[in-house]
Enzyme design. Structure first.
Site, PDB file in Angstrom:
ATOM      1  N   TYR A 193       0.874  -1.218  -0.101  1.00 54.70           N
ATOM      2  CA  TYR A 193       0.206  -0.062   0.173  1.00 54.70           C
ATOM      3  C   TYR A 193       1.004   1.421   0.034  1.00 54.70           C
ATOM      4  CZ  TYR A 193      -3.702   3.049   1.682  1.00 54.70           C
ATOM      5  OH  TYR A 193      -4.471   4.171   1.957  1.00 54.70           O
ATOM      6  N   HIS A 197      -2.864   7.445  -0.971  1.00 55.20           N
ATOM      7  CA  HIS A 197      -3.947   8.412  -0.326  1.00 55.20           C
ATOM      8  C   HIS A 197      -2.978   9.072   0.899  1.00 55.20           C
ATOM      9  CE1 HIS A 197      -7.031   5.065  -1.044  1.00 55.20           C
ATOM     10  NE2 HIS A 197      -7.163   6.272  -1.833  1.00 55.20           N
ATOM     11  N   ALA A 233     -15.846   1.297  -3.758  1.00 58.85           N
ATOM     12  CA  ALA A 233     -15.921   1.456  -2.233  1.00 58.85           C
ATOM     13  C   ALA A 233     -17.418   2.033  -2.006  1.00 58.85           C
ATOM     14  CB  ALA A 233     -15.004   2.194  -1.521  1.00 58.85           C
ATOM     15  N   CYS A 270     -25.521   4.797  -5.303  1.00 60.12           N
ATOM     16  CA  CYS A 270     -25.024   5.842  -4.171  1.00 60.12           C
ATOM     17  C   CYS A 270     -24.927   7.197  -4.578  1.00 60.12           C
ATOM     18  CB  CYS A 270     -23.244   5.623  -4.400  1.00 60.12           C
ATOM     19  SG  CYS A 270     -22.209   6.704  -3.527  1.00 60.12           S
ATOM     20  N   SER A 283     -37.968   8.366   5.862  1.00 54.87           N
ATOM     21  CA  SER A 283     -38.008   7.272   6.642  1.00 54.87           C
ATOM     22  C   SER A 283     -39.609   6.645   6.155  1.00 54.87           C
ATOM     23  CB  SER A 283     -38.169   7.700   7.867  1.00 54.87           C
ATOM     24  OG  SER A 283     -39.260   8.888   7.936  1.00 54.87           O
ATOM     25  N   MET A 301     -53.438  13.219   6.489  1.00 54.63           N
ATOM     26  CA  MET A 301     -54.333  12.323   7.554  1.00 54.63           C
ATOM     27  C   MET A 301     -54.205  13.026   9.075  1.00 54.63           C
ATOM     28  SD  MET A 301     -55.127   9.884   5.424  1.00 54.63           S
ATOM     29  CE  MET A 301     -55.449   8.677   6.768  1.00 54.63           C
ATOM     30  N   ASP A 329     -37.448  12.041  11.163  1.00 53.08           N
ATOM     31  CA  ASP A 329     -37.311  13.417  11.609  1.00 53.08           C
ATOM     32  C   ASP A 329     -38.627  13.685  12.511  1.00 53.08           C
ATOM     33  OD1 ASP A 329     -34.857  13.829  10.416  1.00 53.08           O
ATOM     34  OD2 ASP A 329     -35.660  15.046   8.795  1.00 53.08           O
TER      35      ASP A 329
END
Length: 690
Positions: free
Chosen positions: A176, A179, A324, A348, A402, A467, A649
């Site tokens: 490696y 980065h 990734a 993504c 949600s 509602m 929320d």
């Protein structure tokens, strides 16, 4: 590897095998090493996460960087370690899980060199020169210029780690140097290497450590594993690694490893958010490098479009499609392309909430994929969910992130679901925020869930259907989930002020909800007060500047949108604000609003001054729209309905990722026997005492 059913054009090229050393991949999809905030602390959780990616079709699944020695300690960040044999059981568990999922297991061995402050081990950091540790850790620590003995020690430590990697069962072993993290990167870069010995000066000398580590690794694996090299192709900083450097490296070392993994000179540069860069951003830096080696090459680019993947392979830019973030958002992306289910790809959105897991030392999370990080802890799977346990019918009120996720997951479980949305458009805050500068990709949160819901005959969607509790009881719904969202406050309450600040009634004060509704400030001079510290304050200021306003943004933080340090956006946000002519007033709080301006206070010294403006936009705290939930709670207690649950929320304002996760949790826990509030609601690994 298991043979795959042939895939028809135009994506058949993505499912061709690629030879990597002694192994042949089942396709061109390659999950490059990526951090996850779990590391040595949560190896079983990481193993489950990596296994699911292999199940989803990623032919090679890699770990994050794995520290090879106590002098490579990057605490407080939580990565894997291979310091000694004590680390092998955890590493073996991950490799075994990847194999069980049908993939090849890769391990990224890393000596972090000058990026390792060694705050846990208290060993002296090592690097090519006497310089402070860099680039991501600001600590009062300097690295010591490595002696020839230190270099020999590093080579031995790396060889030991290679041997242990084979013992743990890994198929691809990395050297490696990307980065800005790996020691080979620091030696290769003139920015850090000012040596005058055989490891400094010329490119040949600066690449010497990389060459030696590659040769040592090749000798140690002896054909039992593939050797990969992850290397910086562009450092994007003065004095850093350049295109000329990497071309020289490939001409000299191009045939040594079995695979080249091309990356940028910083993680921030490799994982730019969608707000600041399009898909395939790295192509300009990678194109043409493949011609300098006969070995396969892999690269990344937040690939979400199969057409973009095919083009890069056909153009000879990449042999393997590295990912990734896309593999986090949809671990089954390869299989969905193979099976022609493109409309069900969980694309993504490039928000980098996944990155924040590593930066905050907490388990990885994803806005699109709420199961990410919960595969072992809670038993969640991105594509499968347990079947319904009753014939209950569920009403979900609110079609924001949600509510959409709760309806999707409940529908997949097999329940009859009614999703009622007060407005015409689905998506809630996602729909509103995706219209802001740079955030259009965020609309994929809504689009993916709409696509799934369209295929679920047991889910009914009613738009323009506000509602009330009385309506819900009258219609006979017994189980209700409220996902009614939140509203942005305009009274200044947030972190600095926990009670409303003095505001003159004659001043126009707006919040983000006003801008979402198309209500813009009067006049031309606007102050944005950001005590939220995430992305929205900076985006709102940018929006107003683009509309021609003279904008100042005031924040109690040292930088605008300071929490975006955890999503790698903070530097680009400051630059964007400057480019848009926006005045930044940091380390100040707005303490009062008058008719012709605001009074701001230095948060440290307390000194006050006035800023003239025609209007103020508050980006502060939010209030949950909980009225319906509280009304239904009372009716539940009175026996009029069987259950009610608030999510997203409307329960507690947070990120979009938190809202989606909340929807998934509500669906998972519906009709389930739940632990008491005194019990930990998920599995965890506890350290065994010696």
């Amino acid at each position: 590897m298991t043979e795959q059913t042939p895939v028809a054009a135009p994506y058949d090229i993505l499912f061709e095998p690629v030879r990597i050393g002694p192994f042949t991949t089942k396709n061109r999809f390659y999950q490059v090493p990526h951090c996850n905030g779990m590391g040595y602390r949560d190896p079983s959780a990481q193993a489950a996460m990596r296994k699911i990616k292999a199940e989803g079709g990623w032919s090679v699944v890699c770990t994050e960087q794995v520290e090879i020695h106590a002098t490579s300690d990057i605490a407080p960040f939580i990565e894997l370690r291979i310091w000694d044999d004590q680390d092998l059981p955890a590493l073996k568990r991950i490799a075994d899980a990847i194999h069980e999922g049908g993939g090849l297991a890769g391990i990224e061995l890393a000596h972090n060199g000058m990026n390792a402050p060694n705050q846990l081990s208290r060993e002296t950091p090592l690097g090519p020169a006497h310089l402070p540790v860099a680039p991501d850790t600001i600590a009062p620590v300097q690295a010591r210029a490595m002696s020839l003995q230190d270099i020999a020690d590093l080579r031995r430590w790396h060889r030991n780690a290679v041997r242990r990697s084979l013992e743990a069962g890994y198929d691809v072993v990395y050297v490696y140097g990307a980065h800005g993290y790996g020691a080979p990167h620091h030696f290769l870069s003139r920015r850090y290497n000012n040596r005058t010995d055989a490891y400094g000066g010329s490119l040949e000398n600066r690449m010497r450590l990389l060459r030696e580590l590659l040769e040592d690794t090749i000798e140690e694996v002896a054909g039992r594993a593939a050797v990969a090299c992850r290397i910086t192709v562009e450092e994007e900083i003065d004095g850093g690694i350049t295109r000329e450097d990497i071309e020289g490296v490939l001409r000299e070392l191009g045939e040594l490893p079995d695979l080249w993994d091309f990356a940028m000179g910083s993680w921030e540069g490799d994982s730019v958010t969608s707000r600041f860069a399009p898909e395939g951003r790295q192509e300009e830096f990678v194109a043409g490098l493949k011609k300098l080696t006969t070995k396969p090459v892999v690269g990344v680019g937040r690939f979400t479009s199969p057409d973009a993947m095919v083009r890069q392979v056909k153009a000879g830019i990449l042999d393997l499609i590295g990912a990734a973030r896309p593999s986090i958002a949809d671990p089954f992306l390869p299989n969905k392309i193979r099976d022609g289910r493109l409309n069900l790809i969980r694309e993504c959105i490039g928000c980098n909430i996944c990155v924040s897991g590593d930066l905050t030392m907490s388990p990885i999370r994803c806005t699109q994929n709420p199961s990410m990080g919960e595969e072992w802890r809670r038993g969640w799977h991105p594509e499968r969910i347990r079947a319904k346990e009753s014939d209950s019918r569920v009403l979900v009120v609110g079609a924001g992130p949600s509510g959409l996720e709760a309806a999707r997951a409940l529908g997949l479980r097999g329940y009859d679901v009614v999703l009622a949305e007060a407005g015409r458009d689905l998506g809630g805050r996602v729909t509103a925020e995706s219209k802001l500068p740079g955030l259009s990709a965020w609309g994929r949160v809504k689009e993916y869930r709409e696509a799934v819901l369209a295929d679920l005959p047991n889910v009914e969607i009613y738009r323009e259907s506000p509602m009330a509790a009385a309506d819900i009881v009258e219609f006979g719904f017994e189980h209700v989930i409220t996902a009614t969202g939140a509203t942005w406050r305009t009274d200044g309450v947030a972190r600095f002020h926990t009670t409303a600040m003095p505001i003159d009634a004659g001043m126009q004060v707006l919040g983000p909800d006003d801008l979402f509704a198309g209500r813009l400030p009067d006049g031309k001079k606007v102050v944005v007060y950001d005590d939220d510290h995430y992305y929205l304050g900076g985006v709102v200021a940018e929006l107003l500047a683009q509309q021609g306003y003279d904008v100042s943004i005031v924040t109690t933080g040292a930088q605008i949108s300071s929490w975006t340090n955890n999503t790698f956006e903070i530097n680009r946000i400051q630059r964007r604000l400057i480019e848009n002519g926006i005045t930044r007033v940091t380390d100040h709080a707005v303490v009062s609003v008058g008719t012709g301006g605001v009074r701001v206070q230095d948060v440290y010294a307390g000194a006050e001054r006035d800023l003239d403006c025609d209007a103020v936009v508050m980006v502060t705290a939010r209030l949950p729209r909980e009225e319906l939930y509280l009304d239904l709670l009372a009716r539940r207690d009175a026996g009029e309905i069987a259950s009610v649950r608030g999510i997203g929320d409307s329960w507690a304002p947070g990120t979009i990722a938190a809202a989606v996760w909340s929807g998934r949790r509500a669906a998972e826990e519906f009709d389930a026997v739940l632990p008491s509030n005194d019990e930990v609601p998920f599995r965890r690994e506890v350290t065994q005492l010696a």
